[in-house]
Design a protein around this motif. Structure first.
Motif, short mmCIF file in Angstrom:
data_model
loop_
_atom_site.label_atom_id
_atom_site.label_comp_id
_atom_site.label_asym_id
_atom_site.label_seq_id
_atom_site.Cartn_x
_atom_site.Cartn_y
_atom_site.Cartn_z
N UNK A 381 0.73 -1.46 0.37
CA UNK A 381 -0.16 -0.13 -0.62
C UNK A 381 1.22 1.21 0.37
N UNK A 382 1.60 1.59 0.67
CA UNK A 382 3.05 2.73 1.12
C UNK A 382 3.40 2.60 -0.44
N UNK A 383 3.83 1.80 -1.35
CA UNK A 383 4.17 1.29 -2.42
C UNK A 383 3.19 1.80 -3.77
N UNK A 384 1.85 1.95 -3.20
CA UNK A 384 0.68 2.29 -4.48
C UNK A 384 0.27 3.84 -4.22
N UNK A 385 0.45 4.44 -2.40
CA UNK A 385 0.65 5.58 -2.95
C UNK A 385 1.71 6.32 -3.03
N UNK A 386 3.03 6.09 -3.45
CA UNK A 386 3.79 6.74 -3.64
C UNK A 386 4.04 6.86 -5.33
N UNK A 387 3.45 6.34 -5.78
CA UNK A 387 3.06 6.10 -7.43
C UNK A 387 2.01 6.42 -7.81
N UNK A 388 0.68 6.22 -7.02
CA UNK A 388 -0.44 6.33 -6.85
C UNK A 388 -1.43 5.18 -8.17
N UNK A 389 -1.02 4.26 -7.99
CA UNK A 389 -1.51 3.15 -9.47
C UNK A 389 -2.22 2.08 -8.23
N UNK A 390 -3.31 1.79 -9.21
CA UNK A 390 -3.75 0.57 -8.84
C UNK A 390 -2.73 -1.03 -8.73
N UNK A 391 -3.40 -1.52 -7.97
CA UNK A 391 -2.62 -2.71 -8.25
C UNK A 391 -2.10 -3.83 -8.28
N UNK A 392 -2.82 -3.92 -9.68
CA UNK A 392 -2.64 -4.38 -11.12
C UNK A 392 -2.02 -3.54 -11.47
N UNK A 393 -1.49 -2.23 -12.25
CA UNK A 393 -0.57 -1.70 -13.02
C UNK A 393 0.38 -1.29 -12.04
N UNK A 394 0.41 -1.32 -10.81
CA UNK A 394 1.88 -1.34 -10.23
C UNK A 394 3.47 -2.04 -11.18
N UNK A 395 3.05 -3.03 -11.12
CA UNK A 395 4.38 -3.67 -11.67
C UNK A 395 5.22 -3.06 -12.73
N UNK A 396 3.97 -2.19 -13.07
CA UNK A 396 4.70 -1.86 -14.77
C UNK A 396 6.04 -0.92 -14.28
N UNK A 397 6.54 -0.06 -12.82
CA UNK A 397 6.92 1.21 -12.50
C UNK A 397 8.55 0.54 -12.86
N UNK A 398 8.66 -1.14 -12.61
CA UNK A 398 10.22 -1.86 -12.55
C UNK A 398 10.44 -1.92 -13.65
N UNK A 399 9.72 -1.21 -15.23
CA UNK A 399 10.11 -1.53 -16.74
C UNK A 399 11.44 -0.55 -16.89
N UNK A 400 10.91 0.45 -15.55
CA UNK A 400 11.60 1.69 -16.26
C UNK A 400 13.44 1.76 -15.03
N UNK A 401 13.83 0.70 -14.41
CA UNK A 401 15.00 0.74 -13.61
C UNK A 401 16.60 1.68 -14.88
N UNK A 402 17.45 1.49 -13.61
CA UNK A 402 18.18 2.61 -14.15
C UNK A 402 19.13 2.36 -15.49
#
Length: 606
Positions: A381-402
């Motif tokens: 939930x903390x991660x979702x609040x940081x990103x402002x995303x529904x649970x099923x879309x949260x994994x998409x943030x991992x595509x933008x690594x260093x």
């Protein structure tokens, strides 16, 4: 028109546009607040202060900005390495304002540094210093705190007040001992309890940490019934609302027992009731919520934020509410949730003796088991609040690594989700329809959306390969405690008949009944008939590929025909794909009522 605005209420994508155009020299005028005060370098030639008063939320009036802020803002112009050799600063003042304005011109008279260490926060400082091992007894605490810059200032200004500091430090230690956050040995050694250490490392107030702890102890049994594994769709809403309300009602945000809050909720939220929590009253941190509706309103807006509501729409919910206020609130909420996760994790450790626990945590092992199920959900939930995303879309943030050539903005992730592209399988598809949907999601990308649309497709394919590898490494690490860790290692390494052999060994070890149907005497027979307790039998087929090659559609579904030919037409079928299945298969077989296609790393998780 080569004119822009820069302030805390801009969306990230808007701020990116303004800053990019500034660096490219495509803007002549920028209207800015103190967001351009420090730490940025742009080719600006002149700073014009039409007004230098700013709203002070505590004093509820407009106040002059500090001289240090004036100098920081003025210092943004005429930067070395840019086109303007000199920076010009122009500011206006009425006659009554001239004395204040003149102080801005006294370059050598910047305001004095304000002391930050105060007796009111000694309990928090003591817990942090002991938890971080900077101090290990009362003498070291007194020596450190009483020689800080703040202490020396207090000694110069008010010697009588300064002489009370040692006593107040000892009182803070005694309070932390009484609350079960510190332990003191017979020789005076101070040691944090596990929960005390978690609170110290979280940077939360001790009062907040204990408030959160008491809430989860009281409500853990109810909260775990709302977890995804146990609950229904509406339970997810109740879980997040209860946890948000708990965090936003804590001493970190609301005054309690004489403790002043360190964070503030947006003041416009006190003027309107956005949500009626009557269904949740029994488990709210503050059941008499009508007396202070701010936490409820703030929790409701936070819920809409993680559900994907646009920031502009949230601003419009309440008059005078700004994006800057909301962003600050979301940052603070995510931080407190992260602290709650760490506290719950420490609280659930059954190995900790009763004497090393806060009084509210001297409970049964059954209650500790319930608390142990909460940290992961709270952290997510903390991660979702940081990103402002529904649970099923949260994994998409991992595509933008260093090193990633692109960054996915929140509105782009939500656009992909709205077009049914929120799963790796859907994003990896190379069909004409999938290509068109990706391009539509990136329609605002300049100069063309095609390049970014192709990037996310390829990045997702690579992510899936890496995710399988990471999963196997993670499972092997966790399996070190298991008796037959060698079986899991072989499970990931083996292919072909060797893969079948290790699979059979795992079934035998787990005492799962099975029958080998493909005994080389029956043409086209499926591999196994698996018998699980209290379940109809499963027909199972194993398919493995070398390297990163994937099982295709024909191989994935052939178990259906094989089961019918060999007398199991009513049995549920499973194809185990190693290392994985082609991205086009899941969406095609999704509507099939008697087939499950499983990747080996997902079975490895089980």
């Amino acid at each position: 028109h080569r004119v822009a605005s820069h302030n805390a209420d801009l969306m990230d994508e808007e701020r990116d546009v303004v800053e990019r155009l500034l660096l490219e020299g495509k803007l002549d005028v920028v209207f800015a607040t103190t967001t351009l005060a420090a730490g940025v370098n742009f080719p600006l030639g002149a700073a014009v202060f039409a007004d230098w008063l700013r709203w002070d939320g505590d004093k509820r009036m407009r106040m002059p900005i500090a001289a240090s802020e004036f100098h920081n803002m003025a210092g943004r112009v005429g930067r070395m390495g840019f086109v303007h050799e000199d920076g010009r600063v122009i500011f206006f003042a009425s006659t009554a304002q001239l004395p204040t304005a003149r102080r801005y011109l006294a370059i050598g008279e910047l305001p004095a540094i304000e002391p930050r260490v105060t007796p009111a926060r000694f309990n928090q400082l003591v817990l942090q210093l002991v938890s971080s091992k900077l101090c290990s007894n009362r003498e070291e605490l007194q020596k450190l705190l009483c020689t800080t810059f703040s202490a020396l200032r207090e000694e110069d200004k008010n010697i009588t007040a300064f002489k009370t500091w040692p006593g107040k430090i000892h009182s803070a230690v005694d309070e932390l001992l009484e609350k079960g956050l510190l332990l003191e040995t017979s020789i005076g050694l101070l040691v944090p309890t596990p929960v005390g250490k978690a609170i110290g490392h979280s940077a939360l107030l001790p009062e907040t940490g204990l408030f959160l702890l008491q809430y989860i102890v009281k409500n853990a049994k109810h909260l775990i019934t709302l977890l995804p594994a146990n609950g229904k769709q509406n339970d997810a809403l109740q879980l997040s609302m209860l946890l948000f309300c708990c965090c936003l009602s804590s001493p970190e945000f609301r005054p309690q027992g004489g403790v002043k809050p360190t964070r503030f909720l947006p003041f416009p939220l006190q003027d309107k009731m956005l949500f009626d929590p009557k269904e949740y009253v029994e488990h709210l941190a503050e059941p008499v919520w009508q007396a202070d509706p701010l936490p409820i309103n703030a929790a409701w807006l936070s819920q809409k934020w993680i559900d994907g509501t646009e920031l502009k729409a949230l601003e419009d919910e309440v008059r005078q509410l700004s994006a800057g206020m909301l962003r600050e609130m979301f940052r603070n909420l995510a931080w407190v949730l992260e602290g709650l996760s760490g506290i719950a994790n420490a609280a659930a450790d059954k190995r900790v003796p009763l004497g090393s626990r806060p009084p509210s945590l001297r409970i049964t092992d059954e209650m500790l088991d319930a608390i142990a199920k909460l940290p992961r959900a709270v952290r997510r939930l903390s991660f979702r609040v940081q990103e402002g995303l529904p649970d099923d879309a949260l994994w998409l943030t991992s595509l933008c690594g260093p090193g990633a050539p692109y960054r996915l903005a929140r509105h782009e992730i939500l656009a992909l989700r709205a077009r049914g592209l929120a799963t790796p399988e859907a994003l990896m598809l190379g069909s004409k329809e999938a290509n068109a949907s990706r391009e539509q999601a990136f329609s605002k990308v300049k100069p063309s959306p095609i390049q970014k649309a192709n990037w996310i497709r390829d990045a997702c394919r690579e992510w899936k390969i890496q995710e399988r590898k990471r999963a196997s490494e993670r499972h092997l690490k966790r399996a070190r405690r298991c008796i037959r860790v060698d079986l899991l290692a072989e499970f990931y390494l083996a292919k072909g008949t060797a893969f079948e052999a290790v699979f059979e060994s795992i079934l035998v070890f787990l005492k799962i009944d099975f029958k080998k149907l493909d005994d080389r005497t029956k043409t086209g027979a499926p591999d196994y008939l698996i018998s699980l307790k209290d379940s109809p039998p499963l027909v199972m087929e194993l398919k493995s590929k070398e390297g990163d090659k994937l099982v295709d559609y024909n191989k994935a579904v052939e178990v259906l025909a094989a089961s019918e030919v060999h007398g199991y037409k009513d049995a549920f079928c499973v194809t185990l794909c190693h290392p994985g299945v082609d991205q086009s298969v899941p969406s095609v077989v999704d509507s099939c009522g008697r087939l499950s296609v499983v990747e080996s790393n997902d079975l490895g998780e089980a």
